[in-house]
Design a protein around this motif. Sequence first.
Motif, PDB file in Angstrom:
ATOM      1  N   CYS A 184       0.841  -1.195   0.000  1.00  0.00           N
ATOM      2  CA  CYS A 184       0.000   0.000   0.000  1.00  0.00           C
ATOM      3  C   CYS A 184       0.877   1.246   0.000  1.00  0.00           C
ATOM      4  CB  CYS A 184      -0.879   0.052   1.263  1.00  0.00           C
ATOM      5  SG  CYS A 184      -1.801  -1.454   1.662  1.00  0.00           S
ATOM      6  N   ASP A 185       0.255   2.399  -0.252  1.00  0.00           N
ATOM      7  CA  ASP A 185       0.942   3.649   0.055  1.00  0.00           C
ATOM      8  C   ASP A 185       0.506   4.069   1.461  1.00  0.00           C
ATOM      9  OD1 ASP A 185      -1.597   4.725  -0.208  1.00  0.00           O
ATOM     10  OD2 ASP A 185      -1.195   5.682  -2.137  1.00  0.00           O
ATOM     11  N   ASN A 186       1.059   5.157   1.974  1.00  0.00           N
ATOM     12  CA  ASN A 186       0.742   5.556   3.348  1.00  0.00           C
ATOM     13  C   ASN A 186      -0.747   5.772   3.570  1.00  0.00           C
ATOM     14  OD1 ASN A 186       3.330   5.482   4.454  1.00  0.00           O
ATOM     15  ND2 ASN A 186       3.814   7.565   3.819  1.00  0.00           N
ATOM     16  N   ASP A 187      -1.416   6.409   2.596  1.00  0.00           N
ATOM     17  CA  ASP A 187      -2.863   6.641   2.720  1.00  0.00           C
ATOM     18  C   ASP A 187      -3.607   5.322   2.915  1.00  0.00           C
ATOM     19  OD1 ASP A 187      -3.501   9.543   2.358  1.00  0.00           O
ATOM     20  OD2 ASP A 187      -2.313   9.264   0.553  1.00  0.00           O
ATOM     21  N   GLU A 188      -3.237   4.329   2.108  1.00  0.00           N
ATOM     22  CA  GLU A 188      -3.929   3.034   2.181  1.00  0.00           C
ATOM     23  C   GLU A 188      -3.602   2.300   3.475  1.00  0.00           C
ATOM     24  OE1 GLU A 188      -4.336   1.388  -2.303  1.00  0.00           O
ATOM     25  OE2 GLU A 188      -2.276   1.800  -1.666  1.00  0.00           O
ATOM     26  N   VAL A 189      -2.347   2.390   3.930  1.00  0.00           N
ATOM     27  CA  VAL A 189      -1.983   1.746   5.199  1.00  0.00           C
ATOM     28  C   VAL A 189      -2.869   2.282   6.318  1.00  0.00           C
ATOM     29  CG1 VAL A 189      -0.192   1.476   6.953  1.00  0.00           C
ATOM     30  CG2 VAL A 189       0.410   1.288   4.537  1.00  0.00           C
ATOM     31  N   VAL A 190      -2.968   3.610   6.409  1.00  0.00           N
ATOM     32  CA  VAL A 190      -3.778   4.221   7.468  1.00  0.00           C
ATOM     33  C   VAL A 190      -5.251   3.851   7.298  1.00  0.00           C
ATOM     34  CG1 VAL A 190      -4.552   6.418   8.442  1.00  0.00           C
ATOM     35  CG2 VAL A 190      -2.146   6.113   7.806  1.00  0.00           C
ATOM     36  N   GLU A 191      -5.730   3.902   6.066  1.00  0.00           N
ATOM     37  CA  GLU A 191      -7.139   3.569   5.801  1.00  0.00           C
ATOM     38  C   GLU A 191      -7.454   2.130   6.214  1.00  0.00           C
ATOM     39  OE1 GLU A 191     -10.115   2.943   1.954  1.00  0.00           O
ATOM     40  OE2 GLU A 191      -8.217   3.992   1.685  1.00  0.00           O
ATOM     41  N   LYS A 192      -6.564   1.195   5.860  1.00  0.00           N
ATOM     42  CA  LYS A 192      -6.796  -0.214   6.189  1.00  0.00           C
ATOM     43  C   LYS A 192      -6.791  -0.440   7.696  1.00  0.00           C
ATOM     44  CE  LYS A 192      -6.991  -1.945   1.985  1.00  0.00           C
ATOM     45  NZ  LYS A 192      -8.251  -2.559   1.465  1.00  0.00           N
ATOM     46  N   LEU A 193      -5.859   0.208   8.388  1.00  0.00           N
ATOM     47  CA  LEU A 193      -5.810   0.052   9.840  1.00  0.00           C
ATOM     48  C   LEU A 193      -7.070   0.611  10.498  1.00  0.00           C
ATOM     49  CD1 LEU A 193      -2.090   1.020  10.624  1.00  0.00           C
ATOM     50  CD2 LEU A 193      -3.079  -1.271  10.526  1.00  0.00           C
ATOM     51  N   LEU A 194      -7.478   1.806  10.076  1.00  0.00           N
ATOM     52  CA  LEU A 194      -8.639   2.449  10.700  1.00  0.00           C
ATOM     53  C   LEU A 194      -9.949   1.710  10.399  1.00  0.00           C
ATOM     54  CD1 LEU A 194      -7.836   6.240  10.111  1.00  0.00           C
ATOM     55  CD2 LEU A 194      -7.443   4.859  12.161  1.00  0.00           C
ATOM     56  N   SER A 195      -9.997   1.006   9.267  1.00  0.00           N
ATOM     57  CA  SER A 195     -11.220   0.284   8.897  1.00  0.00           C
ATOM     58  C   SER A 195     -11.253  -1.141   9.452  1.00  0.00           C
ATOM     59  CB  SER A 195     -11.369   0.245   7.374  1.00  0.00           C
ATOM     60  OG  SER A 195     -10.299  -0.467   6.778  1.00  0.00           O
ATOM     61  N   SER A 196     -10.166  -1.564  10.118  1.00  0.00           N
ATOM     62  CA  SER A 196     -10.133  -2.922  10.681  1.00  0.00           C
ATOM     63  C   SER A 196     -10.991  -2.980  11.938  1.00  0.00           C
ATOM     64  CB  SER A 196      -8.690  -3.325  11.011  1.00  0.00           C
ATOM     65  OG  SER A 196      -8.149  -2.482  12.014  1.00  0.00           O
ATOM     66  N   ASP A 197     -11.484  -4.162  12.229  1.00  0.00           N
ATOM     67  CA  ASP A 197     -12.301  -4.355  13.431  1.00  0.00           C
ATOM     68  C   ASP A 197     -11.412  -4.423  14.667  1.00  0.00           C
ATOM     69  OD1 ASP A 197     -14.653  -4.439  11.979  1.00  0.00           O
ATOM     70  OD2 ASP A 197     -14.523  -6.614  11.674  1.00  0.00           O
ATOM     71  N   GLU A 198     -11.910  -3.910  15.771  1.00  0.00           N
ATOM     72  CA  GLU A 198     -11.148  -3.976  17.010  1.00  0.00           C
ATOM     73  C   GLU A 198     -10.940  -5.442  17.378  1.00  0.00           C
ATOM     74  OE1 GLU A 198     -11.243  -1.922  21.444  1.00  0.00           O
ATOM     75  OE2 GLU A 198     -12.642  -1.290  19.874  1.00  0.00           O
ATOM     76  N   GLY A 199      -9.721  -5.787  17.689  1.00  0.00           N
ATOM     77  CA  GLY A 199      -9.394  -7.181  17.974  1.00  0.00           C
ATOM     78  C   GLY A 199      -8.714  -7.875  16.815  1.00  0.00           C
ATOM     79  N   ASP A 200      -8.807  -7.296  15.609  1.00  0.00           N
ATOM     80  CA  ASP A 200      -8.099  -7.874  14.463  1.00  0.00           C
ATOM     81  C   ASP A 200      -6.592  -7.725  14.654  1.00  0.00           C
ATOM     82  OD1 ASP A 200     -10.443  -8.518  13.256  1.00  0.00           O
ATOM     83  OD2 ASP A 200     -10.392  -6.929  11.740  1.00  0.00           O
ATOM     84  N   PRO A 201      -5.807  -8.777  14.399  1.00  0.00           N
ATOM     85  CA  PRO A 201      -4.344  -8.687  14.535  1.00  0.00           C
ATOM     86  C   PRO A 201      -3.729  -8.021  13.300  1.00  0.00           C
ATOM     87  CG  PRO A 201      -4.945 -10.906  13.871  1.00  0.00           C
ATOM     88  CD  PRO A 201      -6.243 -10.141  14.030  1.00  0.00           C
ATOM     89  N   VAL A 202      -3.818  -6.698  13.231  1.00  0.00           N
ATOM     90  CA  VAL A 202      -3.304  -5.962  12.079  1.00  0.00           C
ATOM     91  C   VAL A 202      -2.162  -5.057  12.505  1.00  0.00           C
ATOM     92  CG1 VAL A 202      -5.467  -6.021  10.781  1.00  0.00           C
ATOM     93  CG2 VAL A 202      -5.029  -4.139  12.361  1.00  0.00           C
TER      94      VAL A 202
END
Length: 412
Positions: free
Chosen positions: A130-148
Amino acid sequence: MQTNYLKYFVDVARHGSISAAANINFISSQGMSRSLGVLETELGCKLFRRTSNKMVLNRYGEALLPYAGEMLRAQADMLACVAELNADEQRGEDDGVVAYLNNVCFDSAFFGPLVDSFDEVSARARYYQCDNDEVVEKLLSSDEGDPVIGLLCLFSTDEDRNARFVHALQQQGFKYQPYLHSYDEVLVSKGSDLAKRPSLSRADILSKRLIVPKGDIRRVVESKFGSDAISMVTSDNSFRFKVVAADEAITVVPAFYKLLDPLNLMRDNDLATVPMKDPYYLEIGFAARPEVLDSLFIKDFFSKLNSYYLACSNSQYMTLITSDLTVYRPDGTFDERSDAESLNAIEDRFGISPRERDVFECLAEGDTAMAIADRLYISTATAKSHIYSIYKKLGIHSQNQLLAIVEEAKRS
């Protein structure tokens, strides 16, 4: 026969386009064409008819496509079987971490050690470029408890943008930890006139065509040298290096690439790096929820990763940043000296004045002159004056060298 060539064949057949298949596989169109050519040579037949706007399967391609799909499914089943068998042997904390990695990671010496470190503690890690935008987007859209976990590459040319990324993550309960500092250098052919120079000015760099990878580095290079300076953008690093080796263009790579060149691309292609007179810097860091960073699985991963970088952390090309991540050692030991003790020892040794100590400690945290000025309520000119005085007392010329001295003090 490489199974990735079969996947390329299936993707081109599905999309009817080499460029579309290349994009989803993160390689250049040229690399995709070459791979198909190798597959066709191995099979002894052509697979496509090339029309003006589409790739169409010929009778050989139509006949072989089902076999290719079956082989890819069998490969996926084999990997799933191994993962399932290994799952019983993994720690309870190993829930199959998902890593979103800035594409600079794939372009540098970082990806090989990172994957090796994950592989030593897990068979279930998955990686996404990913680029930085996508990294942040993917992390913020992950469910709490997901091992990301996310890997960001923050460039000194983007201070405001970097601050927004970190703030957005912190607002949602994520923790960002810097891991290492480095800077980009120019990669040139050893036979080039540029290879003989101690450093390259802006005019030197603009005298050659630039070829760059996709993602954040393209945007950084465009902001630094202008979009007209870039002649080609490709995700195929092997192809990019070959173009540079032929002295048809130049490119940029992190300075620490030369320390850990996983594919020996620089050596095999007779390449050399030359510093920029006006360099820009990069910080590689990780972001995850605190419970993920505190898990035994992730701690084991970082103890493995640190073994690669501790060996070269005193190099002028990179600085490993002491943090909760880098204190883990492969032998299970920890650094005992505190940050404050380390900084005080340096300040006493080099005669840093009381006012300079405030600036020195900001520099040790990675702050720029402008950030130091804001933080200490002084002018940027005053901050730069203190920085010059500190560098003179330490006998250095850059913040990277200062950070290296700090890291060494923490280990002594």
